[in-house]
Design an enzyme around this catalytic site. Structure first.
Site, PDB file in Angstrom:
ATOM      1  CE  LYS A 120      -4.465  -1.531   1.567  1.00 32.62           C
ATOM      2  NZ  LYS A 120      -5.568  -1.412   2.524  1.00 32.62           N
ATOM      3  CE  LYS A 202      -9.270 -11.906  -2.507  1.00 28.37           C
ATOM      4  NZ  LYS A 202      -8.844 -11.524  -1.184  1.00 28.37           N
ATOM      5  CE  LYS A 205     -12.842  -1.403  -3.479  1.00 27.65           C
ATOM      6  NZ  LYS A 205     -12.205  -2.043  -2.439  1.00 27.65           N
TER       7      LYS A 205
END
Ligand code: TRP
Length: 337
Positions: A120, A202, A205
């Site tokens: 991140k 995977k 969104k």
């Protein structure tokens, strides 16, 4: 349903989900559907992790709506506050308080090794804030406050749960038994739902290609379109196999939605083409999501009902969590109020 005698205490399960705007079919089949099932057998406590969500910048109006929508959607999926308190994390002040305390029992080096932090901080290089770094201690607080025995987590949260265990053990080691050390809950039938466009990854969104994922609230025609475009292979044979990631994923989705095994599905579609199969999977998904979407529409239009649900749950959560916080603070040496 548990047949356990009343003397045998049910184990406590804690889990939370971030209010990120979109809950995908992957989230539903991989996690939420399972939460709903766990409610009878365990003492479940669930939360919308809105404190965690501000580690990335949120636009206030969207954020407020996303929190309420996540709450309504989880109720629509079948979380029942009569069985499982389901609250909003920021409404229960003990979480932020214990998170601060646990920060002081968590090492810089440990947090630096968290792969999610590394990912991140690369993705949001302009906002590598301290909250992003200490996020795992807040997650540890969420879990330890309720003396949870088990935490259902996906692979992406496993390292954070491991750290929560280490923090609990360290604290207990210094002050004596204070926190239950939680175990991961591994679902027997964990459906791992992959991207419809790149089935080696995977379903997420955050994928820029919107055809890669299906949202629980997608309208039927959108769901149909996305499945029709799903990537398959050139073998034209509906069965589980190597190099057939796309078909494997569609069979996995069909299985998670209908409860049928992959063998049954293979038999059902023997001799059929991929086109027919994709339409059948889409239809099964649409039927599965229809009642959830209807309940969502009903709940989101009834703000009083939602408020009543999350307030009642927050009161309960505060009562339980305050006991753990008080105990931890007393052990550290804080003066009683
Ligand atoms: N960090 C989790 C996620 O992003 C959400 C979460 C917050 C959580 N607190 C938790 C999950 C406690 C399990 C237990 O998915």
């Amino acid at each position: 349903m548990s047949e356990a005698p009343v003397t045998e205490k049910k184990k406590v399960i804690f889990s939370a989900i971030q209010p990120s705007g979109t809950i995908t079919l992957g989230n539903y089949l991989g996690a939420l559907q399972n939460w709903v099932k766990l409610q009878d057998e365990y003492n479940c406590i669930f939360a919308v992790a809105d404190l965690h969500a501000i580690t990335v910048r949120q636009e206030p109006q969207h954020f407020r709506r996303n929190i309420l929508e996540a709450y309504a959607l989880l109720l629509a999926c079948g979380i029942d506050t009569e069985k499982s308190p389901f609250f909003i994390q920021s409404h229960v002040h003990t979480h932020a308080e214990l998170a601060w305390i646990l920060n002081c029992y968590t090492q810089f080096g440990e947090l630096s090794r968290m792969t999610q932090f590394k990912d991140k901080s690369q993705k949001h290089a302009d906002n590598v804030n301290a909250g992003l770094f200490t996020y795992p201690s807040l997650m540890a607080a969420d879990i330890l406050l309720y003396q949870a025995d088990l935490v259902p987590v996906g692979v992406d949260q496993k390292q954070h749960l491991e750290l929560a265990r280490n923090i609990a053990e360290r604290f207990n080691g210094i002050y004596g038994n204070t926190f239950r050390v939680p175990d991961p809950y591994i679902a027997q039938v964990g459906a791992k739902i992959m991207s419809l466009q790149d089935p080696t990854r995977k379903m997420s969104k955050s994928d820029e290609n919107v055809n890669a994922w299906v949202a629980v609230l997608d309208k039927p025609d959108i769901i149909m379109k996305k499945f029709k475009r799903a990537v398959t292979d050139s073998e034209a044979k509906i069965c589980v196999g190597e190099g057939k990631d796309g078909i494997n994923n569609l069979i996995g989705i069909m299985s998670a939605v209908t409860g049928k095994t992959s063998d049954e599905i293979t038999a059902d579609f023997e001799g059929k083409g991929y086109g027919d199969f994709k339409v059948a999977v889409a239809e099964a998904v649409i039927e599965k999501l229809r009642p959830i979407q209807e309940r969502f529409d009903e709940y989101i239009a009834n703000k009083d009902y939602l408020t009543e649900q999350y307030r009642k749950s927050a009161e309960f959560a505060l009562r339980i969590s305050q006991r753990t916080l008080d105990k931890a603070m007393k052990k550290i040496g804080y003066l009683a109020k």
